[in-house]
Enzyme design. Structure first.
Site, PDB file in Angstrom:
ATOM      1  N   CYS A 341       0.996  -1.274   0.008  1.00 30.11           N
ATOM      2  CA  CYS A 341       0.202  -0.062   0.114  1.00 30.11           C
ATOM      3  C   CYS A 341       0.895   1.171  -0.097  1.00 30.11           C
ATOM      4  O   CYS A 341       1.126   1.938   0.923  1.00 30.11           O
ATOM      5  CB  CYS A 341      -0.994   0.042   1.250  1.00 30.11           C
ATOM      6  N   GLY A 345       4.013   7.418  -0.984  1.00 34.61           N
ATOM      7  CA  GLY A 345       5.482   6.820  -1.289  1.00 34.61           C
ATOM      8  C   GLY A 345       6.533   7.200  -0.240  1.00 34.61           C
ATOM      9  O   GLY A 345       7.879   6.983  -0.700  1.00 34.61           O
ATOM     10  N   GLY A 346       6.330   7.622   0.776  1.00 36.48           N
ATOM     11  CA  GLY A 346       7.266   8.113   1.749  1.00 36.48           C
ATOM     12  C   GLY A 346       8.397   6.780   2.417  1.00 36.48           C
ATOM     13  O   GLY A 346       9.345   6.930   2.134  1.00 36.48           O
ATOM     14  N   ASP A 393      -5.887  -2.979  -6.853  1.00 37.88           N
ATOM     15  CA  ASP A 393      -6.257  -3.390  -5.285  1.00 37.88           C
ATOM     16  C   ASP A 393      -5.610  -4.582  -5.011  1.00 37.88           C
ATOM     17  O   ASP A 393      -5.780  -5.664  -5.554  1.00 37.88           O
ATOM     18  CB  ASP A 393      -7.835  -3.786  -5.479  1.00 37.88           C
ATOM     19  N   ASP A 411       2.110  -1.358   4.801  1.00 41.12           N
ATOM     20  CA  ASP A 411       1.847  -0.268   5.588  1.00 41.12           C
ATOM     21  C   ASP A 411       0.373   0.225   5.474  1.00 41.12           C
ATOM     22  O   ASP A 411       0.057   0.881   4.421  1.00 41.12           O
ATOM     23  CB  ASP A 411       2.862   0.715   5.134  1.00 41.12           C
ATOM     24  N   CYS A 464       0.254   3.749  11.308  1.00 37.37           N
ATOM     25  CA  CYS A 464       0.700   4.745  12.108  1.00 37.37           C
ATOM     26  C   CYS A 464      -0.416   5.231  13.248  1.00 37.37           C
ATOM     27  O   CYS A 464      -0.823   6.531  13.364  1.00 37.37           O
ATOM     28  CB  CYS A 464       0.770   6.154  11.039  1.00 37.37           C
TER      29      CYS A 464
END
Length: 526
Positions: A341, A345-346, A393, A411, A464
């Protein structure tokens, strides 16, 4: 879901993971549904249209009021509204003119700082401010029926007086003037009366605040008002953390955030190079104690933006907590890594940088637009040679794809409860009902991601969030469904202070002064 950012997606990046589904717009009450278009109906009089430029109204207050309208009723993100800083002046005034019916003078640097402070602070303290406003109205119906723009102006005035301790009568005068010009004289009179009442009760030290007493529900409601969070969050944190730690967490969420930046080693830039430039820009900073490429900026981030560092790909805004998730992945040159996921794009780009031009990061995401941004940023940061984007997906892609890898990162979309200090608006857009939907989605994505892991390979699950139901509980449920996986402790990859008893990585906002984040390494044994 990563959070980095090129300038154009900026400031929540590090904000870490944005949810993949749109956030629901917040409302003041269940029966008060307003859009930004309907909210401004009736606000523009012919005289406004004839006098487009108004030099008397405080520009930072006018801009703040419009930003707050866009955030609450237009679905905008508070952080994204700041991404271009001073360069977005024309755009900003366009919104002001369309909403208020006039333009103000352009914002200078001081105005920009005030707008950022007032907008972020007003959003964080919204429940607290609304409680005070309601206490000074004649009755509850007066507050509940208040038109949206008038309420934003009052919130700004209350925040400036109560939290910023600005000269009270100057605040009264300026906000009255804004209400009269943007709405009508009667609205200005109402603002004048309510703000003057506030000045008196504040001077007498008699703000009408709830007392922390009664049963657990009553105390939760009081804490929710005092520290300006939804009641369901307060009850949840009190359950998992205890009342004292829940209060500390809410205080952290209400503090002014600092932002971490990562030097882009793929362009030959070191942290020391950027630190020298920070010194020349006179931007206060601290180097990361945990990651060689990271440093933290509390104030002066707009100076970094205007210097062009993000636009040139020299660095990225990315919280150290997200960087430590990449440390848990431990990318090595020559490896093929699947990022399930990925967008915007960090973590993808940081992993790509650590491959040093050898290997590949296959970035999968359902959002085509954010994948496009990822591709553009990869090119900007000179890691496009090792980044491969796949629009799909994950759940359906996994059913038909033969891809296998020794390292797979999921992530996952999550509540974002670990990043509320940076995402001031997120606390009001999240609902308790979201948690169940997110847990189901996380389980589905974990099952899909596990199909890509080769024998002896590792699946890294991260969020997060600070919520156990999204973190440890999801891992536990996954291991029940997939006995072929086992936990691989992360103590070899991150400092011991971030390692939980179960061997997971966890960044605690209060303890570590970073965004909240979680990661688990799960090794396939068969």
């Amino acid at each position: 879901m990563a959070h980095l950012l090129p300038l154009r997606v900026f400031l929540s990046s590090q904000t870490q993971e944005t949810p993949s589904k749109p956030l629901k717009l917040s409302k003041r009450s269940n029966n008060h549904k307003t859009s930004i278009s309907t909210a401004k109906k009736g606000l523009l009089s012919p005289s406004h249209k004839m006098h487009k430029l108004n030099l008397e109204v405080s520009p930072h207050r006018a801009v703040s009021a419009v930003r707050l309208m866009r955030i609450e009723f237009g679905g905008a993100f508070a952080d994204l509204l700041n991404e271009k800083g001073k360069g977005s002046g024309d755009n900003e005034m366009g919104y002001v003119e369309r909403t208020l019916g006039f333009r103000t003078r352009d914002l200078d640097d001081r105005d920009l700082r005030l707008v950022t402070d007032i907008v972020g602070g007003t959003i964080r303290w919204r429940r607290y401010l609304d409680h005070l406003i309601g206490s000074l109205c004649h009755d509850e119906s007066m507050f509940r029926s208040m038109e949206p723009l008038l309420l934003q102006i009052l919130r700004i005035g209350f925040y400036e007086i109560v939290k910023l301790n600005m000269p009270p009568y100057a605040v009264v005068d300026e906000n009255v003037k804004l209400a009269k010009v943007a709405l009508r004289p009667g609205a200005g009179n109402m603002v004048n009366g309510i703000l003057r009442k506030l000045v008196l009760v504040k001077e007498n030290n008699s703000l009408a605040l709830p007392k922390l007493e009664g049963d657990s529900r009553t105390q939760a409601r009081a804490l929710a008002t005092l520290y300006s969070h939804p009641v369901w969050m307060v009850r949840r944190w009190t359950k998992y953390l205890g009342q004292e730690e829940a209060i500390q967490l809410m205080m952290w969420n209400n503090s002014d955030p600092s932002f971490s930046l990562r030097a882009n080693a793929a362009k030959g830039i070191t942290r020391d190079d950027l630190v020298m430039q920070l010194n020349s820009l006179k931007v206060p900073h601290e180097v990361s104690l945990h990651l060689d490429d990271f440093f933290r900026v509390k104030i002066g981030l707009q100076n970094v933006i205007r210097a062009g560092w993000l636009k040139e790909g020299l660095c990225s805004v990315q919280d150290e907590s997200a960087g430590l998730v990449v440390s848990v992945v431990d990318p090595q040159p020559g490896e093929d890594i699947i990022d399930c996921c990925a967008a915007p794009g960090g973590k993808t780009l940081y992993m790509a940088s650590r491959l040093r031009g050898k290997g590949k990061v296959h970035a999968i995401d359902i959002n085509k637009g954010r994948l496009r941004i990822l591709k553009e940023t990869a090119k900007l940061q000179k890691v496009d040679g090792v980044v491969d984007t796949i629009h799909a997906d994950l759940r359906t892609f996994a059913e038909n794809s033969p891809m296998k890898s020794g390292k797979v990162l999921l992530d996952a979309p999550c509540s974002g409860l670990g990043v509320l200090s940076k995402r001031a608006d997120l606390r009001w857009n999240r609902r308790l009902e979201d948690m169940k939907q997110l847990k189901n989605l996380q389980d589905e994505l974990l099952d899909a991601a596990s199909t890509f892991v080769s024998s002896g390979g590792v699946l890294i699950y991260s969020t997060c969030s600070i919520d156990p139901e999204e973190n440890e509980d999801r891992v536990e449920a996954f291991l029940v469904r997939h006995p072929e996986f086992r936990i691989d402790p992360v103590n070899r990859y991150v400092p011991s202070d971030f390692v939980t008893k179960q061997g997971f990585y966890f960044s605690d906002p209060v303890k570590h002064s970073l965004d909240g984040a979680f990661a688990a390494r799960l090794v396939r044994t068969l």
